[in-house]
Enzyme design. Structure first.
Site, mmCIF file in Angstrom:
data_model
loop_
_atom_site.group_PDB
_atom_site.id
_atom_site.type_symbol
_atom_site.label_atom_id
_atom_site.label_comp_id
_atom_site.label_asym_id
_atom_site.label_seq_id
_atom_site.Cartn_x
_atom_site.Cartn_y
_atom_site.Cartn_z
ATOM 1 C CB SER A 203 -0.962 -0.060 1.188
ATOM 2 O OG SER A 203 -1.997 0.874 1.052
ATOM 3 C CG ASP A 413 -5.931 -2.573 -4.231
ATOM 4 O OD1 ASP A 413 -6.593 -1.812 -3.501
ATOM 5 O OD2 ASP A 413 -4.819 -3.012 -3.904
ATOM 6 C CG HIS A 442 -5.468 -2.597 -0.083
ATOM 7 N ND1 HIS A 442 -4.871 -2.019 -1.177
ATOM 8 C CD2 HIS A 442 -4.849 -2.080 1.004
ATOM 9 C CE1 HIS A 442 -3.939 -1.177 -0.769
ATOM 10 N NE2 HIS A 442 -3.898 -1.202 0.544
#
Length: 478
Positions: A203, A413, A442
């Site tokens: 991320s 995502d 995610h």
């Protein structure tokens, strides 16, 4: 940024005089701080780093570091720095989490897995904005129904920015940036006595890794970036991309709910989509225990991060029946430190528009372009009123450096959409290869179930073998 929606041209080394990492005494390892997550396999220590790298002999701050040591000296290659995402997220316990989710033994043998709380976060001289519980409860940026809602949110954002500046750690905020955290990582490398580091970041951690390997390419070994931001990090484009991510991911949930009519949300994806809009309007008129239509949109977005859509369907069913949804046991309540550190990084990395009218226009455009969430993710936040402009230009991500980057990315995502990952892939050029996986949610490596993707990442970390070209991994049934 894994959890909550918030408003967060020259290479940086050419614009800022940075002292080289000094040689350091060996780190003194000991027990880790006691927290909510047990760390029986970790050792911890604290490293002093400059607050301002332009003044390396000035004020110092702490960076808390952890180590999951390799137990196979004959196979040990070096160190694997890690970051689970954020900004604002703690990373000290992340090596233990990776072991818990079965980081392969071949990787555990190769590396000492290193975690750390980024500067300003957790045990690393934390920053504060003195936010109240009520302010943190706003959480996700409110869904703006029109220009007046943007003006209302501007008042909230202006107050937050002032509180951050006036707090006791206000003077520290300009230096809590991704570039400075990358410099801290290089101090960690030096303190560990390593000439290079490998890296596994997810991320926001993909942007941190991209910045580090752009600033210090010769000190970068094997870099894995999982669930990728674009080359600009968490700038205004990334924030607005949340709206696109919701549109990418929502069809997975609509198909799931339609296939399970017991939830009463519709028997076709179109009916489930209509139910979403119906619930949002209904909850705005009559909230269920404080859950408005805006919070419902945010809750739906957050639950779509996970691969298990069953709980989201149960939440919708509860709200449709006038009951509050059941909070997952894994939910960690947001803290003032998380918000403060996130604001600092978002506002310190990028220059944000200052005009309320520009956000009103963005909201109007994205309400049409991304109807599920766009009028929230384009809304105004504290960075529009941040007192200090960025102290240095943004690091430019380029193809200069060794071909040692492997990106892994889910097709659908919601938090870091594929569109942003493709831009980062393009910026890296031949430095990178990308594995794109036909799955939603995610987090791809280990937290996803696709063996094609997991195997390729493990092979790269353990052997250095990287795909000769970009790879597409088809969906797998489980």
């Amino acid at each position: 940024m894994r959890k909550t929606l918030l408003a967060a041209a020259l290479a940086v080394l050419g614009t800022t005089v940075v002292a080289p990492s000094a040689s350091a005494a060996p780190l003194q390892w000991g027990p880790c701080p006691v927290g909510a997550f047990p760390t029986p396999d970790l050792q911890c220590t604290t490293l002093k780093v400059p607050l301002d790298y332009r003044n390396p002999d000035g004020a110092k701050i702490d960076v808390a570091v952890s180590r999951l040591a390799s137990k196979n000296p004959a196979k040990r290659r070096g160190v694997l720095l890690t970051n689970p995402g954020g900004p604002g997220g703690e990373g000290l316990t992340y090596p233990q989490v990776l072991k818990l989710v079965k980081l392969p033994q071949s990787v555990l043998d190769q590396y000492d897995v290193i975690g750390f709380d980024p500067r300003g976060v957790g045990h690393s001289t934390p920053v504060t904005c003195d936010l109240t519980t009520e302010q943190m409860m706003i959480g996700n940026l409110p869904y703006a129904q029109g220009p007046a809602d943007v003006v209302k949110q501007a008042g909230v954002a202006k107050t937050e920015a002032k509180q951050c500046a006036d707090a006791k750690t206000g003077p520290m905020l300009p230096y809590v940036t991704t570039a400075n955290t990358a410099r801290d990582m290089d101090r960690i490398r030096t303190a560990l006595g390593e000439s290079t580091v490998s890296y596994l970041g997810a991320s926001y951690g993909t942007y941190l890794g991209a910045v580090y390997t752009s600033m210090f390419p010769e000190r970068s070994d094997r870099f894995v970036l999982d669930s990728n931001l674009g080359p600009g990090g968490y700038d205004i484009d990334a924030m607005r991309n949340f709206g696109r991510g919701m549109e990418d991911r929502f069809p997975d949930f609509a198909a799931f709910a339609a296939a399970h009519p017991e939830y009463g949300l519709g028997t076709t994806p179109a009916q489930v989509t209509a139910k979403f809009h119906e619930l949002a309007v209904r909850l705005d008129k009559a909230p269920v225990e404080g859950i408005t239509g805006s919070l419902f949109r945010g809750l739906t977005f957050e639950r779509m991060y996970a691969s298990n859509l069953k709980q989201l369907a149960e939440n919708w069913q509860a709200l449709d029946q006038g009951r509050p949804p059941h909070a997952p046991e894994t939910t960690i309540p947001p803290t003032d430190n998380l918000f403060a550190a996130r604001f600092a990084v978002l506002c310190g990395d990028s220059a944000w528009p200052r005009s309320v009218a520009s956000y009103q226009l963005d909201v109007a455009v994205d309400r049409i372009r991304y109807p599920l969430l766009g009028a929230a993710s384009a809304n105004i936040a504290a960075c529009a009123f941040w007192p200090n402009p960025p102290i240095e230009p943004k690091v430019r991500i380029t193809g200069h450096g060794p071909a040692n980057v492997l990106m892994v990315q889910n097709e659908r995502d919601p938090g870091t959409p594929l569109a942003g990952a493709r831009k980062l892939r393009s910026a890296f050029g031949d430095r990178a290869r990308m594995i794109t996986i036909d799955q939603g949610g995610h987090g791809a490596y280990l937290f996803g179930s696709n063996q094609c993707g997991n195997t390729a990442v493990t092979e790269f970390l353990a052997t250095g073998k990287r795909p000769a070209r970009d790879v597409f991994c088809a969906a797998e049934s489980h």
